[in-house]
Motif scaffolding. Structure first.
Motif, PDB file in Angstrom:
ATOM      1  N   PRO A   1      40.183  62.335  73.660  1.00 47.85           N
ATOM      2  CA  PRO A   1      39.591  61.072  74.119  1.00 47.85           C
ATOM      3  C   PRO A   1      38.415  60.609  73.265  1.00 47.85           C
ATOM      4  N   PHE A   2      37.913  61.484  72.379  1.00 47.76           N
ATOM      5  CA  PHE A   2      36.796  61.095  71.521  1.00 47.76           C
ATOM      6  C   PHE A   2      37.254  60.301  70.302  1.00 47.76           C
ATOM      7  N   LEU A   3      38.563  60.087  70.186  1.00 50.67           N
ATOM      8  CA  LEU A   3      39.070  59.248  69.110  1.00 50.67           C
ATOM      9  C   LEU A   3      39.093  57.795  69.576  1.00 50.67           C
ATOM     10  N   VAL A   4      38.600  56.914  68.727  1.00 50.71           N
ATOM     11  CA  VAL A   4      38.632  55.476  68.995  1.00 50.71           C
ATOM     12  C   VAL A   4      39.423  54.834  67.868  1.00 50.71           C
ATOM     13  N   ASP A   5      40.535  54.195  68.218  1.00 52.41           N
ATOM     14  CA  ASP A   5      41.451  53.639  67.210  1.00 52.41           C
ATOM     15  C   ASP A   5      41.876  54.712  66.210  1.00 52.41           C
ATOM     16  N   GLY A   6      42.061  55.929  66.719  1.00 52.99           N
ATOM     17  CA  GLY A   6      42.550  57.014  65.879  1.00 52.99           C
ATOM     18  C   GLY A   6      41.495  57.714  65.053  1.00 52.99           C
ATOM     19  N   ARG A   7      40.232  57.266  65.166  1.00 50.77           N
ATOM     20  CA  ARG A   7      39.155  57.862  64.375  1.00 50.77           C
ATOM     21  C   ARG A   7      38.109  58.489  65.291  1.00 50.77           C
ATOM     22  N   TYR A   8      37.434  59.504  64.769  1.00 56.34           N
ATOM     23  CA  TYR A   8      36.480  60.266  65.566  1.00 56.34           C
ATOM     24  C   TYR A   8      35.250  59.426  65.895  1.00 56.34           C
ATOM     25  N   CYS A   9      34.810  59.493  67.150  1.00 51.14           N
ATOM     26  CA  CYS A   9      33.633  58.749  67.604  1.00 51.14           C
ATOM     27  C   CYS A   9      32.562  59.738  68.067  1.00 51.14           C
ATOM     28  N   PRO A  10      31.525  59.983  67.257  1.00 54.50           N
ATOM     29  CA  PRO A  10      30.499  60.958  67.635  1.00 54.50           C
ATOM     30  C   PRO A  10      29.809  60.638  68.954  1.00 54.50           C
ATOM     31  N   LEU A  11      29.539  59.366  69.212  1.00 59.15           N
ATOM     32  CA  LEU A  11      28.827  59.006  70.441  1.00 59.15           C
ATOM     33  C   LEU A  11      29.650  59.323  71.682  1.00 59.15           C
ATOM     34  N   SER A  12      30.955  59.145  71.586  1.00 60.72           N
ATOM     35  CA  SER A  12      31.823  59.471  72.712  1.00 60.72           C
ATOM     36  C   SER A  12      31.768  60.965  73.013  1.00 60.72           C
ATOM     37  N   ALA A  13      31.813  61.773  71.955  1.00 67.24           N
ATOM     38  CA  ALA A  13      31.718  63.227  72.130  1.00 67.24           C
ATOM     39  C   ALA A  13      30.357  63.607  72.705  1.00 67.24           C
ATOM     40  N   TRP A  14      29.317  62.983  72.183  1.00 71.42           N
ATOM     41  CA  TRP A  14      27.957  63.288  72.637  1.00 71.42           C
ATOM     42  C   TRP A  14      27.782  62.987  74.121  1.00 71.42           C
ATOM     43  N   ASP A  15      28.192  61.796  74.519  1.00 73.71           N
ATOM     44  CA  ASP A  15      28.012  61.389  75.917  1.00 73.71           C
ATOM     45  C   ASP A  15      28.773  62.302  76.867  1.00 73.71           C
ATOM     46  N   SER A  16      29.948  62.729  76.452  1.00 78.03           N
ATOM     47  CA  SER A  16      30.776  63.547  77.325  1.00 78.03           C
ATOM     48  C   SER A  16      30.299  64.995  77.400  1.00 78.03           C
ATOM     49  N   LEU A  17      29.858  65.545  76.274  1.00 79.48           N
ATOM     50  CA  LEU A  17      29.600  66.981  76.202  1.00 79.48           C
ATOM     51  C   LEU A  17      28.131  67.377  76.336  1.00 79.48           C
ATOM     52  N   PHE A  18      27.238  66.563  75.772  1.00 74.35           N
ATOM     53  CA  PHE A  18      25.873  67.055  75.601  1.00 74.35           C
ATOM     54  C   PHE A  18      24.771  66.220  76.244  1.00 74.35           C
ATOM     55  N   ALA A  19      25.007  64.936  76.460  1.00 75.73           N
ATOM     56  CA  ALA A  19      23.918  64.038  76.850  1.00 75.73           C
ATOM     57  C   ALA A  19      23.159  64.538  78.083  1.00 75.73           C
ATOM     58  N   ARG A  20      23.877  64.929  79.119  1.00 74.74           N
ATOM     59  CA  ARG A  20      23.206  65.350  80.349  1.00 74.74           C
ATOM     60  C   ARG A  20      22.402  66.627  80.131  1.00 74.74           C
ATOM     61  N   ARG A  21      22.955  67.568  79.402  1.00 75.45           N
ATOM     62  CA  ARG A  21      22.251  68.831  79.180  1.00 75.45           C
ATOM     63  C   ARG A  21      20.994  68.641  78.339  1.00 75.45           C
ATOM     64  N   VAL A  22      21.064  67.730  77.381  1.00 77.22           N
ATOM     65  CA  VAL A  22      19.910  67.514  76.510  1.00 77.22           C
ATOM     66  C   VAL A  22      18.728  66.952  77.296  1.00 77.22           C
ATOM     67  N   THR A  23      19.001  66.129  78.299  1.00 74.62           N
ATOM     68  CA  THR A  23      17.899  65.557  79.085  1.00 74.62           C
ATOM     69  C   THR A  23      17.109  66.632  79.823  1.00 74.62           C
ATOM     70  N   MET A  24      17.683  67.806  80.018  1.00 71.01           N
ATOM     71  CA  MET A  24      17.008  68.875  80.756  1.00 71.01           C
ATOM     72  C   MET A  24      16.183  69.792  79.849  1.00 71.01           C
ATOM     73  N   LEU A  25      16.206  69.543  78.546  1.00 71.02           N
ATOM     74  CA  LEU A  25      15.454  70.379  77.611  1.00 71.02           C
ATOM     75  C   LEU A  25      13.977  69.996  77.603  1.00 71.02           C
ATOM     76  N   PRO A  26      13.102  70.918  77.200  1.00 75.97           N
ATOM     77  CA  PRO A  26      11.686  70.555  77.013  1.00 75.97           C
ATOM     78  C   PRO A  26      11.559  69.410  76.009  1.00 75.97           C
ATOM     79  N   LYS A  27      10.504  68.621  76.141  1.00 78.20           N
ATOM     80  CA  LYS A  27      10.360  67.399  75.352  1.00 78.20           C
ATOM     81  C   LYS A  27      10.479  67.651  73.854  1.00 78.20           C
ATOM     82  N   GLN A  28       9.779  68.654  73.339  1.00 73.39           N
ATOM     83  CA  GLN A  28       9.790  68.901  71.897  1.00 73.39           C
ATOM     84  C   GLN A  28      11.193  69.252  71.410  1.00 73.39           C
TER      85      GLN A  28
END
Length: 295
Positions: free
Chosen positions: A123-150
């Motif tokens: 599902p991270f492919l858009v028009d057959g090409r890799y979309c980093p933001l799609s992968a980021w939002d699905s896999l990492f975005a929520r976890r990153v918000t829980m990290l210390p600020k630095q």
């Protein structure tokens, strides 16, 4: 399916004279066990891994014997699916094995992809090409918000930098192809003189450099050999071309693979070699500590 269920299923499959050599368990409860006479993959009954294996091997078509070792048998239990592969000579990390592995990946990525089944399309492919933001939002975005600020700022800054590097490169325009998705020497077996891949349970249509970056990362290929390995895959590639996928491998390991000490060490080694900020290099240690406190 938990560890106990996996081991029980494995014991149902083992013969008395087939001694267990190695085994590993992933976070989904899937088990890969190497016996003296066979390699056994055990997945939860409700897991899509068996369907992915079948779909990927179907796509290989006439090139299956060149690239893969299909399961010799499949057994469906109440709570598990067991696939047994014939045991060949295991691959180990040597320059010759690296060269053979890269040749294997090039062959796999050249397989013609026409109307792939939906289960294989990332599902991270858009028009057959890799979309980093799609992968980021699905896999990492929520976890990153829980990290210390630095640490969070370092993670986001490096992701932005790696995306910019990716988008500047011609690799951003590469179409998705059939990839293996778990390219480690433990999933490569030499049978009848040919190095081939087993364990196709993470196969999918995706960016080809995901396999290459993962191969370098998971197998901890020495920094002194990396440029040579990359050139063997494609002389036009640079180490910078692999930065995004190496970085996503790093984050995936830190967030989801804390119990795998070999991978965590590979993650730390990769981060230091990339001269990542100290806060980011320490992410693997921070995640191990967090995991220990929560367990």
């Amino acid at each position: 399916m938990n560890i106990r269920t996996s081991i029980d299923a494995m014991n149902q499959t083992a013969r008395p004279d087939a001694s267990l050599k190695v085994w590993r368990l992933d976070k989904h409860g899937a088990l890969m066990a190497g016996f003296s006479d066979a390699i056994i993959s055990i997945s939860p009954q409700d897991c899509a891994k068996r369907a992915l294996t079948v779909a990927a091997l179907d796509m290989l078509g006439g090139r299956t014997d060149e690239l893969a070792i299909p399961p010799a048998s499949t057994t469906i239990l109440e709570r598990a699916v067991i696939m047994i592969y014939p045991r060949g000579e295991p691959a180990i990390s040597t320059p010759d094995s690296c060269a053979a592995a890269i040749k294997l990946l090039k062959g796999l990525h050249s397989v013609e992809v026409t109307n792939p089944p939906k289960i294989l399309v990332n599902p991270f492919l858009v028009d057959g090409r890799y979309c980093p933001l799609s992968a980021w939002d699905s896999l990492f975005a929520r976890r990153v918000t829980m990290l210390p600020k630095q640490t969070r700022e370092a993670v986001l800054k490096t992701f932005k930098m790696s995306c910019e590097s990716f988008n500047r490169s011609t690799i951003a325009r590469m179409k998705g192809c059939l990839i293996h998705g778990d390219v480690q020497f433990g999933n490569m077996v030499r049978l009848d003189g040919t190095l081939r891949l087993i364990d196709w349970e993470d196969a999918r249509i995706d960016h080809p450099l995901i396999d290459l970056a993962q191969f370098l990362f998971v197998n901890a290929i020495p920094q002194s050999q990396i440029r040579e390995v990359i050139r063997a895959y494609d002389p036009a590639l640079t180490t910078e071309d692999l930065l995004l996928f190496g970085y996503l491998n790093y984050l995936w390991t830190c967030f989801f693979m804390q119990e795998n000490q070999d991978l965590m060490q590979a993650a730390r080694t990769w981060a230091v070699a990339q001269n990542l900020p100290e806060a980011l290099c320490e992410l693997s240690e921070d995640q191990k500590t967090t995991k220990g406190k929560s367990s």
